[in-house]
Design a protein around this motif. Structure first.
Motif, PDB file in Angstrom:
ATOM      1  N   PHE A   1      22.483 -76.115   1.771  1.00 16.68           N
ATOM      2  CA  PHE A   1      21.417 -77.077   1.814  1.00 16.68           C
ATOM      3  C   PHE A   1      20.614 -77.493   3.029  1.00 16.68           C
ATOM      4  CE2 PHE A   1      20.001 -81.640   2.155  1.00 16.68           C
ATOM      5  CZ  PHE A   1      18.994 -81.553   1.173  1.00 16.68           C
ATOM      6  N   LEU A   2      21.605 -77.335   4.226  1.00 10.22           N
ATOM      7  CA  LEU A   2      20.912 -77.716   5.489  1.00 10.22           C
ATOM      8  C   LEU A   2      20.096 -76.404   6.128  1.00 10.22           C
ATOM      9  CD1 LEU A   2      23.779 -79.584   7.439  1.00 10.22           C
ATOM     10  CD2 LEU A   2      21.840 -80.594   6.582  1.00 10.22           C
ATOM     11  N   GLU A   3      20.546 -75.341   5.698  1.00  2.95           N
ATOM     12  CA  GLU A   3      19.524 -74.217   5.780  1.00  2.95           C
ATOM     13  C   GLU A   3      18.271 -74.008   5.043  1.00  2.95           C
ATOM     14  OE1 GLU A   3      18.929 -70.827   8.097  1.00  2.95           O
ATOM     15  OE2 GLU A   3      20.743 -71.856   8.133  1.00  2.95           O
ATOM     16  N   GLU A   4      18.385 -74.571   4.061  1.00  4.64           N
ATOM     17  CA  GLU A   4      17.231 -74.814   3.208  1.00  4.64           C
ATOM     18  C   GLU A   4      16.546 -75.931   3.835  1.00  4.64           C
ATOM     19  OE1 GLU A   4      15.586 -73.312   0.247  1.00  4.64           O
ATOM     20  OE2 GLU A   4      17.263 -71.848   0.511  1.00  4.64           O
ATOM     21  N   VAL A   5      17.102 -76.722   4.306  1.00  8.96           N
ATOM     22  CA  VAL A   5      16.036 -77.891   5.280  1.00  8.96           C
ATOM     23  C   VAL A   5      15.483 -77.401   6.212  1.00  8.96           C
ATOM     24  CG1 VAL A   5      16.161 -80.079   6.245  1.00  8.96           C
ATOM     25  CG2 VAL A   5      17.457 -79.920   4.013  1.00  8.96           C
ATOM     26  N   LYS A   6      16.239 -76.648   6.953  1.00 12.52           N
ATOM     27  CA  LYS A   6      15.590 -75.862   8.303  1.00 12.52           C
ATOM     28  C   LYS A   6      14.450 -75.116   7.904  1.00 12.52           C
ATOM     29  CE  LYS A   6      20.045 -75.423  10.752  1.00 12.52           C
ATOM     30  NZ  LYS A   6      21.006 -74.361  11.214  1.00 12.52           N
ATOM     31  N   ARG A   7      14.358 -74.456   6.779  1.00 16.05           N
ATOM     32  CA  ARG A   7      13.278 -73.492   6.576  1.00 16.05           C
ATOM     33  C   ARG A   7      11.845 -74.196   6.075  1.00 16.05           C
ATOM     34  NH1 ARG A   7      16.352 -69.449   2.546  1.00 16.05           N
ATOM     35  NH2 ARG A   7      18.131 -69.313   3.590  1.00 16.05           N
ATOM     36  N   LEU A   8      12.370 -75.565   5.606  1.00 19.63           N
ATOM     37  CA  LEU A   8      10.839 -76.510   5.156  1.00 19.63           C
ATOM     38  C   LEU A   8       9.941 -76.496   6.366  1.00 19.63           C
ATOM     39  CD1 LEU A   8      12.423 -79.436   3.572  1.00 19.63           C
ATOM     40  CD2 LEU A   8      11.522 -77.781   2.496  1.00 19.63           C
ATOM     41  N   PRO A   9       8.721 -76.558   6.220  1.00 18.65           N
ATOM     42  CA  PRO A   9       7.709 -76.637   7.064  1.00 18.65           C
ATOM     43  C   PRO A   9       7.684 -77.846   7.957  1.00 18.65           C
ATOM     44  CG  PRO A   9       6.732 -76.299   4.952  1.00 18.65           C
ATOM     45  CD  PRO A   9       8.240 -76.317   4.672  1.00 18.65           C
ATOM     46  N   SER A  10       7.354 -77.751   9.109  1.00 16.17           N
ATOM     47  CA  SER A  10       7.364 -79.111   9.922  1.00 16.17           C
ATOM     48  C   SER A  10       6.256 -80.066   9.338  1.00 16.17           C
ATOM     49  CB  SER A  10       6.963 -78.706  11.460  1.00 16.17           C
ATOM     50  OG  SER A  10       5.634 -78.367  11.376  1.00 16.17           O
ATOM     51  N   ALA A  11       6.443 -81.511   9.821  1.00 17.64           N
ATOM     52  CA  ALA A  11       5.427 -82.281   9.336  1.00 17.64           C
ATOM     53  C   ALA A  11       3.896 -82.038   9.712  1.00 17.64           C
ATOM     54  CB  ALA A  11       5.827 -83.693   9.948  1.00 17.64           C
ATOM     55  N   GLY A  12       3.715 -81.275  10.681  1.00 22.12           N
ATOM     56  CA  GLY A  12       2.402 -80.786  10.820  1.00 22.12           C
ATOM     57  C   GLY A  12       1.649 -79.862   9.917  1.00 22.12           C
TER      58      GLY A  12
END
Length: 132
Positions: free
Chosen positions: A111-122
């Motif tokens: 799950f944390l690995e998936e969160v790391k792959r999310l685009p940044s807030a920008g």
């Protein structure tokens, strides 16, 4: 404040009082899927948010009958907790069969690995996965 107990002692007593009688504190949390499936069995899900396939449309003013077979597929993955809840629900309701599927089964690391792959807030694109 009103006693001579330390903060730690007061916190310990409060925690002990809250978990008294609980067999496993890690199973106290109920996933959002639990609320959705409970509402489904009660016939209270809205048609606009949760469209369904069925042979009989509900009559005007009447509650929908509970389904007999339910397929839940979660894009992005499911957790072991959700799987446990579906298993308990299938055991508790022998007339209803819920089948749970997803793109993956997550543990905390995946799950944390998936969160790391999310685009940044920008709004930029997600970085490619690291090869190890």
């Amino acid at each position: 404040l009103f006693s001579n107990k330390t903060w730690l002692a007061a916190t310990k007593k409060s925690l002990q009082r809250n978990i008294k009688g609980v067999q496993n504190v890690y199973t106290q949390h109920s996933p959002y899927l639990a609320q959705t499936l409970d509402a489904l069995l009660k016939g209270t899900l809205t048609e606009t948010q949760y469209p369904h396939l069925g042979s009989e449309p509900p009559t005007a003013g009447a509650k929908r009958r509970a389904p007999v077979e339910v397929i839940v597929f979660m894009v992005g993955g499911v957790t072991y907790e959700e799987s446990r809840y579906v298993s308990e629900m299938n055991t508790a309701n022998p007339g209803v069969r819920v089948l749970l599927g997803g793109t993956t089964i997550h543990n905390s690391a995946s799950f944390l690995e998936e969160v790391k792959r999310l685009p940044s807030a920008g709004g930029g694109a997600a970085p490619p996965p690291r090869e190890e």
